[in-house]
Write a protein that holds these residues in place. Structure first.
Motif, short mmCIF file in Angstrom:
data_model
loop_
_atom_site.label_atom_id
_atom_site.label_comp_id
_atom_site.label_asym_id
_atom_site.label_seq_id
_atom_site.Cartn_x
_atom_site.Cartn_y
_atom_site.Cartn_z
N UNK A 628 -6.75 -35.75 -19.37
CA UNK A 628 -7.50 -34.88 -18.48
C UNK A 628 -7.11 -33.42 -18.56
N UNK A 629 -5.86 -33.14 -18.97
CA UNK A 629 -5.39 -31.76 -19.00
C UNK A 629 -4.76 -31.48 -20.35
N UNK A 630 -5.16 -30.36 -20.92
CA UNK A 630 -4.58 -29.93 -22.19
C UNK A 630 -4.00 -28.51 -22.00
N UNK A 631 -2.77 -28.30 -22.51
CA UNK A 631 -2.10 -27.01 -22.42
C UNK A 631 -1.91 -26.45 -23.83
N UNK A 632 -2.41 -25.26 -24.06
CA UNK A 632 -2.37 -24.70 -25.40
C UNK A 632 -1.38 -23.53 -25.45
N UNK A 633 -0.74 -23.31 -26.61
CA UNK A 633 0.28 -22.23 -26.72
C UNK A 633 -0.27 -20.84 -26.44
N UNK A 676 -7.92 -19.39 -18.75
CA UNK A 676 -6.63 -18.82 -19.09
C UNK A 676 -5.67 -19.02 -17.93
N UNK A 677 -4.37 -19.19 -18.24
CA UNK A 677 -3.40 -19.43 -17.18
C UNK A 677 -3.23 -18.20 -16.29
N UNK A 678 -3.75 -17.09 -16.74
CA UNK A 678 -3.63 -15.86 -15.94
C UNK A 678 -4.87 -15.61 -15.12
N UNK A 679 -5.75 -16.62 -14.98
CA UNK A 679 -7.00 -16.44 -14.25
C UNK A 679 -7.25 -17.60 -13.33
N UNK A 686 8.53 -19.86 -11.73
CA UNK A 686 9.56 -19.76 -12.75
C UNK A 686 10.73 -20.66 -12.40
N UNK A 687 11.28 -21.32 -13.43
CA UNK A 687 12.49 -22.13 -13.33
C UNK A 687 13.47 -21.67 -14.41
N UNK A 688 14.64 -22.30 -14.43
CA UNK A 688 15.67 -21.86 -15.39
C UNK A 688 15.19 -21.97 -16.83
N UNK A 689 14.59 -23.11 -17.16
CA UNK A 689 14.26 -23.37 -18.55
C UNK A 689 12.76 -23.51 -18.80
N UNK A 690 11.99 -23.35 -17.78
CA UNK A 690 10.54 -23.53 -18.00
C UNK A 690 9.81 -22.84 -16.87
N UNK A 691 8.53 -22.68 -17.08
CA UNK A 691 7.69 -22.18 -16.00
C UNK A 691 6.48 -23.08 -15.84
N UNK A 692 6.03 -23.15 -14.63
CA UNK A 692 4.98 -24.09 -14.24
C UNK A 692 3.74 -23.32 -13.83
N UNK A 693 2.56 -23.75 -14.41
CA UNK A 693 1.27 -23.20 -14.01
C UNK A 693 0.49 -24.31 -13.31
N UNK A 717 -1.58 -29.25 -13.85
CA UNK A 717 -0.32 -28.51 -14.06
C UNK A 717 0.01 -28.47 -15.53
N UNK A 718 0.66 -27.36 -15.92
CA UNK A 718 1.17 -27.23 -17.27
C UNK A 718 2.59 -26.67 -17.21
N UNK A 719 3.53 -27.36 -17.88
CA UNK A 719 4.89 -26.85 -18.04
C UNK A 719 4.99 -26.23 -19.41
#
Length: 929
Positions: A628-633, A676-679, A686-693, A717-719
Motif C-alpha cells: 500500500x505504501x512505497x517510499x522512494x529515495x 512529495x514528503x515535503x508536501x 527526527x530520531x538519532x538514526x532515522x527520520x519518520x514521515x 509512514x516512511x522511515x
C-alpha cells in the motif's frame, strides 16, 4: 358361422352354405379327438359343451350333419330349425338342439340322432380344426303338448291322431309340400296365424318368413323366432310374454285335419333386490290354459339341466309357488352364472348373467291332455357401476406367468404397504373381469401401449385371482421422465405420477378409461456442496451437484451466475461446475487493508430455482499480497487506499491531511496517491538514526454533514534510515477494549483510551497503535463507562499495572494503582486528574483519568523491552453506597493502611476478585530522542 372371441361368442350373419365334407381351399384340416367336447341329453334337448381351450381366439363354424351333407347354421337358420348357442365369459360354449329340430334323425319320436360338425378357424384362417360330434338321445315321455322356450326361438309340438282325424276341413285341394324326415306321405297344407287378426300362409311362405313347421310320425311341430311379424306381446299377471298362435292344416291318413297351436314365452318377470334374483313366471298362462288345471310337476334347472333338491339347497336356490306366480330365486354371484363387463357412457359397469330353467307339467281338469312347459331363460342383472380401486401396494394373488396361488377370494385388492424408499410407484387397479383388456396407458406427455410401457421400464402386469377377477399393476420409477417432481420443503421431494388407463371390453370393443393420480414424498434431497481456495490473485470455487443436478441458481454476491460470464472462467460438466474469479472482481468485498496485504472475501451461495431456498453457501476470505505504501529515495511517497466494506466512503473523495491533495487516480474501490514528503501536510520527525514521515488518508470532515458509522482513516509512514529507505507497517485493524460489568440483568461497557495531552480532547485511535513515547514523557489515560445514562453509577479503578506483553498475567509486571490508590512504591507518582462536566462529559462519575510517566522494565540496568502494555481492573459501583472495599470511592484507604509503605518489587500480580473486569491499552513503545 359363430365366432368365438377371447371371452365371448358371436353369430356371423351369412347365407347357409352346404359343405359336402370338403375343406376350404388352401386350408389345412386336422381331425382331432373329442377331448374338451362333451354332449348329453337333457329332456327334449341335446346339449353339447365345448371347452374354452378349443375355441377361444378362433372362429367357430357349426354345421348340422344331415346324412352326408353339412348344413352351416346361421343365426336365422338356427332359430328356424331349433338350435341355439351361448358362451360364458371364459369362452366355455354350449350348443342346444331340439330333438324335434331340423336335420335330426328321428326314429318314431323315440330315438333321436343329432350330429354336428364343429370347425375352428385360426385368426389368419390358415388352419382349420374339425370335430364331428354325434349324440343319440332317447325321449319317450312326450306330453300331449310340449312348449319349449329357448333363447332364440319358441317351439310347440302337439300329438296328432293316427287313426281318425278330428275337425276335418272339407273341399281342400292337395298342395304339394316338402315331405318330413320320416318320408311319410302326408304333409302340412296351410298355417293361419292370429296376431290377433288371422294371417294365412302356405308352408313355403311361412318358411320364407322364418317359421319352422314339420310333421313327425306322431307330432306336429311349429317353431317361431322371437319378434316376428306374427308374434305379439301380452301381459300376464304382470309378466311380459311373447305369444304366437297358429292353426295348422295338415293332411292326415283319414283326411284334412287342423290343430290349434300356441306358445307363450316370458320376456320379463325378473326382479333383483338385495343381491337376489327373483324370476316370476305366471302360474296361470292364460294363452295356454283354461281356468281349471292342475300342476303335476315343477322343476328348476341351470343351463337346460334339472337340479335336484340337494343341489338347489347347496347353491341357495329356491323354487316356490304363489297365488299368481311360480318363483325361482338365485343369489347374485352364484357359481352357475358369470359376470360381464359393460361401458355405458365410457364408465365401467358389470352385470351378472345366469340361465335358469323352469319345467312345469300341468293337466287340464277332467281330461287326459297334459302340457309340458320348458323355459331356458338367460337373465342379465341391471348394470352396476363398478368402482375401480386404486391402491399403491405390493401384490398378493396369483401373478401371471409365475404360478402363485392367491389368497384373495373376493373381487377386491389384497393390500400391502408401499415402501417409498424403493423409489418406485407401485399401483394396482382392480377388480376387473377377464373380458377387460388394457390397451394403453396415457402418461403426462405420451400414450404407450402395454408393450411400449414395458419396453421403457414401466412394468405393467396382469394378475389373476381365484375368484375370476384380475387386476392391473404398474411399476414406474420415481426417476422416469414422466414423473413430475416438486420440493415443498428444502430436503423433501414430492413425486407426482398422472396416468390414464385405457381399457377395451371384448368382444364388443367398448372402450372406457380410468384416471389415476399418485403422489409420494421422500426426504431424499442431497444438497450440493461448495468448496473454495485462493492463490495469490484469484478465488477458486467448485460446486458438486446434489441429487437435483444443475437445477439451481448460483449467486456471486447479489448477481446470478451465468455461463456467459466469461470473466469468471465458468466451466461445467454433468456432476460439477467450477468458477475462477480475481479478488478484484466487482462481486468481491474488501474487508481489511494492511501495509502488505488486502483481505478480500466473496459470498457465494446456491438457490433453489423456484423457491429461492439457500441450498448451500460459502463465505470465502483470503489475504492477497498488496503493497500500500512505497517510499522512494527521491523523497516521493505513493499510497494506495482501498474501500473496505465497513466504510461507506467513496475513494474519490479521500484526501491527504492537506485536503487539496486528492488521488492521482481513483475508481469505486481504489484511490492512488503520489506526493512529495515535503508536501500535503506530511509530518516529519527526527530520531538519532532515522527520520519518520507520516501522513494520513481520510475523508474531509464536514460539520454540516451527519457522519454516522465508521469513518475511513489510514496512516501512511516512511522511515528513512541513513542511506536506506524502508516502508514500515501500520495497522488499520480496529482494537476494541470492551470489558463489561453487570448491573442487574444488563451489561455495561468500559473502554480505556490514551489521550494525546492533558486536555483529554484528542485521543489516539486504534490505527495509531503502537504509540511511541519518550522515557518519562507523560501518558494520559482515560477510562470511561460507555452507553450508561444512570448518574447513580460510579466507575472505580481498583488496580492498574503494566506488563511487557499483551497478556495481562505475564511477567514481569509493575503496579500503577493499588486498591484504588497510587502505588506508594513508584518513584514516578501516578496522578489522578479531576473530571468535570462539559459538552462531552455528561456524568463525571462515569470517567476516571490518571497520568503516569513513560518507563521501561530493566534487569541489571538493562532494558528488557522497549514496549509496555497497561491493564486495569475496574468496578462499577453505586455512587451512594457506603460499602467496604473499592466501592467506598477512588483512593479511600482503610485506617490501618494510612502510613503504609513497603519495599515492592516488580513482580507478577494476581487477580482474585471474580467481580473485577479488566481492560488493556494498546502497546506503547519507548523511543530515544
Amino acid at each position: 358361422m359363430w365366432r368365438l372371441g377371447n371371452i365371448s361368442l358371436l353369430w356371423n350373419l351369412m347365407a347357409a352354405v352346404i359343405f359336402l365334407g370338403q375343406a376350404r381351399p388352401n386350408m389345412k384340416v386336422n381331425s382331432q379327438s373329442s377331448s374338451g367336447i362333451h354332449s348329453d341329453c337333457v329332456g327334449n334337448l341335446m346339449r353339447l359343451s365345448l371347452d374354452k381351450a378349443l375355441a377361444v381366439g378362433n372362429e367357430l363354424e357349426v354345421a348340422a350333419i344331415n346324412g352326408t351333407q353339412y348344413i352351416v347354421l346361421t343365426p336365422n337358420l338356427a332359430a328356424q330349425c331349433g338350435y341355439s348357442m351361448e358362451s360364458d365369459l371364459w369362452g366355455n360354449t354350449r350348443i342346444y338342439s331340439s330333438l324335434l329340430g331340423c336335420y335330426v334323425d328321428n326314429k318314431e319320436d323315440q330315438t333321436f340322432n343329432v350330429g354336428l360338425r364343429l370347425r375352428m378357424y385360426s385368426p389368419t384362417q390358415s388352419d382349420v380344426v374339425t370335430h364331428d360330434v354325434t349324440q343319440t338321445c332317447s325321449y319317450t315321455r312326450w306330453a300331449s303338448r310340449e312348449i319349449l322356450c329357448d333363447r332364440n326361438y319358441m317351439e310347440v309340438s302337439h300329438h296328432i291322431a293316427t287313426s281318425e282325424a278330428k275337425g276335418q276341413a272339407q273341399d281342400v285341394k292337395w298342395i304339394d309340400t316338402i315331405p318330413d324326415d320320416s318320408g311319410a306321405e302326408h304333409g302340412i297344407w296351410k298355417l293361419t296365424f292370429y296376431t290377433p287378426e288371422p294371417v294365412s300362409m302356405v308352408l313355403r311362405e311361412a318358411e320364407q318368413a322364418g317359421y319352422g313347421a314339420m310333421l313327425t310320425s306322431t307330432r306336429l311341430v311349429m317353431r317361431s323366432p322371437y319378434n316376428t311379424a306374427e308374434t305379439y306381446s301380452e301381459d300376464v299377471d304382470g309378466v311380459s310374454m311373447e305369444v304366437f298362435r297358429v292353426s295348422a292344416y295338415y293332411k292326415a291318413p283319414l283326411g284334412l285335419s287342423v290343430v290349434n297351436l300356441a306358445a307363450a314365452c316370458p320376456t320379463g318377470g325378473v326382479l333383483v333386490l338385495n343381491d337376489v334374483i327373483s324370476w316370476h313366471v305366471p302360474r296361470r298362462l292364460k294363452p295356454l290354459v283354461d281356468d281349471s288345471f292342475e300342476i303335476l310337476e315343477k322343476h328348476m334347472g341351470i343351463n337346460g339341466k334339472r337340479l335336484d333338491r340337494s343341489q338347489m339347497a347347496s347353491r341357495g336356490y329356491t323354487l316356490s309357488t304363489t297365488e299368481f306366480h311360480i318363483v325361482i330365486e338365485i343369489p347374485v354371484g352364484s357359481p352357475d352364472g358369470y359376470y360381464k363387463s359393460h361401458a355405458p357412457d365410457y364408465q365401467y359397469h358389470i352385470a351378472y348373467i345366469v340361465e335358469p330353467m323352469l319345467e312345469v307339467l300341468w293337466r287340464t281338469t277332467g281330461t287326459q291332455d297334459d302340457t309340458r312347459y320348458k323355459v331356458l331363460f338367460p337373465i342379465t342383472t341391471p348394470l352396476v357401476l363398478q368402482p375401480l380401486h386404486v391402491q399403491e401396494s405390493k401384490l398378493s394373488g396369483r401373478r401371471q406367468n409365475h404360478g402363485l396361488v392367491g389368497k384373495c377370494n373376493k373381487p377386491v385388492l389384497c393390500p400391502s404397504d408401499t415402501v417409498p424408499e424403493a423409489r418406485v410407484f407401485s399401483v394396482v387397479l382392480g377388480p376387473l373381469l377377464h373380458d377387460v383388456v388394457l390397451r394403453n396407458i396415457t402418461f403426462l406427455t405420451k400414450v404407450l401401449t402395454v408393450e411400449e410401457s414395458n419396453a421403457r421400464g414401466f412394468t405393467v402386469q396382469e394378475h389373476l385371482y381365484s375368484n375370476g377377477t384380475k387386476s392391473i399393476s404398474v411399476l414406474v420409477p420415481f426417476d422416469a421422465d414422466i414423473v413430475l417432481k416438486d420440493n415443498p420443503e428444502l430436503l423433501v421431494t414430492t413425486y407426482f405420477l398422472s396416468l390414464v388407463f385405457g381399457f377395451m371390453i371384448i368382444p364388443e370393443e367398448a372402450p372406457f378409461a380410468h384416471p389415476v393420480e399418485l403422489q409420494a414424498s421422500l426426504q431424499d434431497v442431497e444438497l450440493p456442496t461448495i468448496t473454495g481456495t485462493c492463490d495469490q490473485n484469484q478465488f477458486y470455487i467448485s460446486v458438486k451437484y446434489g441429487s437435483q443436478g444443475n437445477n439451481l441458481k448460483a449467486m456471486v454476491g447479489h448477481q446470478q451466475l451465468t455461463p456467459e460470464m466469461a470473466d469468471y472462467q465458468f466451466q461445467e460438466n454433468g456432476t460439477h461446475f467450477s468458477l475462477v474469479l480475481p479478488y478484484t472482481a466487482k462481486d468481491t468485498t474488501f474487508e481489511l487493508i494492511t501495509s502488505d496485504s488486502l483481505r478480500a472475501s466473496v459470498d457465494f451461495f446456491l438457490l433453489h430455482t423456484s423457491n429461492d431456498w439457500v441450498l448451500a453457501d460459502l463465505f470465502l476470505t483470503c489475504n492477497f499480497p498488496l503493497t500500500t505504501t512505497q517510499c522512494y529515495p527521491n523523497g516521493t511517497m505513493t499510497a494506495t487506499a482501498v474501500k473496505v466494506d465497513s466504510v461507506a466512503d467513496i475513494p474519490s473523495r479521500l484526501t491527504l491531511k492537506d485536503q487539496s491533495c486528492k488521488p492521482a487516480y481513483s475508481d469505486d474501490r481504489f484511490a492512488y496517491f503520489s506526493f512529495s514528503v515535503a508536501s500535503c501536510g506530511t509530518k516529519r520527525t527526527f530520531f538519532d538514526h532515522y527520520m519518520l514521515y507520516e501522513n494520513e488518508i481520510a475523508l474531509p470532515y464536514n460539520k454540516k454533514a451527519s457522519q454516522v458509522g465508521p469513518q475511513y482513516r489510514q496512516t501512511i509512514s516512511c522511515y528513512y534510515v541513513v542511506n536506506e529507505t524502508q516502508t514500515v507497517g501500520f495497522s488499520s485493524k480496529p482494537r476494541l477494549f470492551e470489558p463489561t460489568a453487570e448491573i442487574g440483568s444488563g451489561q455495561l461497557m468500559v473502554q480505556m483510551r490514551l489521550a494525546q495531552d492533558s486536555l483529554y480532547e484528542l485521543f489516539y485511535q486504534a490505527e495509531d497503535y503502537p504509540v511511541v513515547k519518550y522515557l518519562r514523557q507523560p501518558l494520559y489515560f482515560e477510562v470511561e463507562l460507555l452507553e450508561s445514562t444512570d448518574p447513580n453509577l460510579e466507575l472505580i479503578l481498583e488496580n492498574c499495572w503494566a506488563t511487557l506483553d499483551e497478556d495481562q498475567t505475564s511477567l514481569p509486571s509493575w503496579d500503577i494503582i493499588v486498591d484504588s490508590c497510587e502505588n506508594p512504591d513508584d518513584s514516578y507518582v501516578t496522578i489522578f486528574h479531576p473530571v468535570v462536566s462539559d459538552a462531552r462529559v455528561l456524568d463525571p462519575s462515569h470517567i476516571k483519568r490518571f497520568s503516569m510517566k513513560m518507563f521501561t522494565f530493566t534487569k541489571d540496568e538493562e532494558v528488557l523491552k522497549d514496549e509496555i502494555f497497561v491493564h486495569c481492573d475496574v468496578e462499577i459501583c453505586d455512587a451512594h453506597s457506603q460499602a467496604d472495599g473499592s466501592c467506598r470511592g477512588q483512593c479511600v484507604k482503610p485506617a490501618h493502611q494510612m502510613n503504609y509503605r513497603q519495599e515492592r518489587k516488580r513482580v507478577q500480580r494476581g487477580i482474585d476478585s471474580t467481580n473485577q473486569r479488566q481492560i488493556s491499552s494498546g502497546p506503547i513503545v519507548l523511543t530515544s530522542g
